[in-house]
Design a protein around this motif. Sequence first.
Motif, PDB file in Angstrom:
ATOM      1  N   CYS A   7      42.043  37.000  39.348  1.00 18.50           N
ATOM      2  CA  CYS A   7      42.168  38.054  40.339  1.00 18.50           C
ATOM      3  C   CYS A   7      43.373  38.626  40.668  1.00 18.50           C
ATOM      4  O   CYS A   7      44.381  37.806  40.656  1.00 18.50           O
ATOM      5  N   TYR A   8      43.353  39.735  41.325  1.00 19.67           N
ATOM      6  CA  TYR A   8      44.840  39.930  41.974  1.00 19.67           C
ATOM      7  C   TYR A   8      44.713  39.747  43.211  1.00 19.67           C
ATOM      8  O   TYR A   8      43.692  39.937  44.071  1.00 19.67           O
ATOM      9  N   ASP A  25      41.054  40.767  45.221  1.00 17.16           N
ATOM     10  CA  ASP A  25      40.541  41.760  44.663  1.00 17.16           C
ATOM     11  C   ASP A  25      39.643  41.182  43.689  1.00 17.16           C
ATOM     12  O   ASP A  25      39.655  40.987  42.348  1.00 17.16           O
ATOM     13  N   ARG A  26      38.576  40.382  44.163  1.00 14.12           N
ATOM     14  CA  ARG A  26      37.421  39.908  43.360  1.00 14.12           C
ATOM     15  C   ARG A  26      36.992  40.518  42.089  1.00 14.12           C
ATOM     16  O   ARG A  26      36.495  39.981  41.256  1.00 14.12           O
ATOM     17  N   LEU A  29      38.666  46.181  41.850  1.00 15.47           N
ATOM     18  CA  LEU A  29      38.604  47.445  42.266  1.00 15.47           C
ATOM     19  C   LEU A  29      39.812  48.101  42.476  1.00 15.47           C
ATOM     20  O   LEU A  29      40.109  49.436  42.414  1.00 15.47           O
ATOM     21  N   SER A  30      41.148  47.194  42.633  1.00 12.79           N
ATOM     22  CA  SER A  30      42.119  47.964  42.987  1.00 12.79           C
ATOM     23  C   SER A  30      43.045  48.425  41.573  1.00 12.79           C
ATOM     24  O   SER A  30      43.892  49.325  41.581  1.00 12.79           O
TER      25      SER A  30
END
Length: 59
Positions: A7-8, A25-26, A29-30
């Motif tokens: 993840c991020y 950001d699981r 989406l980013s």
Amino acid sequence: LFELKPCYVEVETASPLNLGRTVVDRWGLSGRPANVQVAFGVDAEEFYRLLTERLGRYR
């Protein structure tokens, strides 16, 4: 022992309302590339077995 997902993750440093909050950001989406492995699941039985076995060495 753990179910890991890339993840991020970023720590909020600009928003006074969320200052210091860790944002994950699981779902990607980013659009940013993953920078850590985040544990979302654990084999609890095996974790406690291993923990008690290891702590038992320090008697």
